[in-house]
Design a protein around this motif. Sequence first.
Motif, PDB file in Angstrom:
ATOM      1  N   GLU A 180       4.636   4.032  -6.205  1.00 63.69           N
ATOM      2  CA  GLU A 180       4.071   3.048  -6.504  1.00 63.69           C
ATOM      3  C   GLU A 180       2.837   3.276  -5.127  1.00 63.69           C
ATOM      4  N   HIS A 206       4.835  -2.799 -11.286  1.00 67.68           N
ATOM      5  CA  HIS A 206       6.338  -2.507 -11.055  1.00 67.68           C
ATOM      6  C   HIS A 206       6.825  -1.849 -12.462  1.00 67.68           C
ATOM      7  N   HIS A 207       7.359  -0.366 -12.166  1.00 63.84           N
ATOM      8  CA  HIS A 207       8.031   0.516 -12.783  1.00 63.84           C
ATOM      9  C   HIS A 207       9.553  -0.625 -13.288  1.00 63.84           C
ATOM     10  N   GLN A 213       6.159  -1.179 -17.207  1.00 64.89           N
ATOM     11  CA  GLN A 213       5.583  -1.607 -16.468  1.00 64.89           C
ATOM     12  C   GLN A 213       5.647  -3.562 -16.717  1.00 64.89           C
TER      13      GLN A 213
END
Length: 285
Positions: free
Chosen positions: A162, A223-224, A239
């Motif tokens: 990320e 953020h995934h 996400q």
Amino acid sequence: MESENYVYKKEIDWSTLMEGFTLPLDNQVIFLRNMENFLQRGQSKIIHFFMNGKTYDAKIVNMNNSVEKRKKDAYQIRYPRNGELSQALQQYFFKSMSYIKMIRENRDPKDRSYIKMPDGLKEYLAIYTTEYEDTFLLEPIAQDDFQVMKKAIQGMRERTVENEIEYEMEDKSSGIEKKLQIVKIRKLNRKIGENLKLLYGYRCQICGQVIGEKYGSHIAEAHHIDYFVNSLNNDANNQMIVCPNHHSVIHDANPVFDRRRMVYRFDNGVEERISLNKHLFIYVK
């Protein structure tokens, strides 16, 4: 602001390969701002797509009109059936084309149902704005591109991946072709995240705060939900936008996200509910 802004990640299907597709507009912040000044309701205009060094003509149509009175504008992209753009897409996405043709040829002729590609075979077309309001960039992302990306991040921690996406870190050990394939997917990841940050005004979807607002700054991170290192899923629905504190806590504690309740469940029994949601779908079994 960069001229290349995220418009849409279109999953390849028969319609896209042949003659066009519809643009869902639920959270396309930059694109809608551009379209409000560019195309009025009921209008259509010629636009240009730039893909792999070549320009193709197409038409964009604002499907809303005074008769239907839809609450939101809906846009459709159209191009000549089996024309230059269609042929270029069929050639690049030949695996999708072959799979869909096989299904169509072997099913009942009366069956007109939508053919969905299996998860492991899906390919995509990424669409971005450019500095010209009538010209858009198309970046095809084929199965091979995902395989290259999968190998590149194998064994890496999710937080590291990320960070590389967020800050455009470059792998200098890769060859030129592999770099281009990896860059396409990293760019799409980052652009989808940037679009979502605009959608939420840089507010954390968990606590609702804008970190740095007191100082005239705003810090938010994408953020995934299903970690990208495992899923390779960079869809907007995978996400969420969080503040650095909540992002660090999630990666440290590794809680389970309950899609039905929109809640993170931690091992110690704490539950952290999503307070802002404009784009995540709720999964109901």
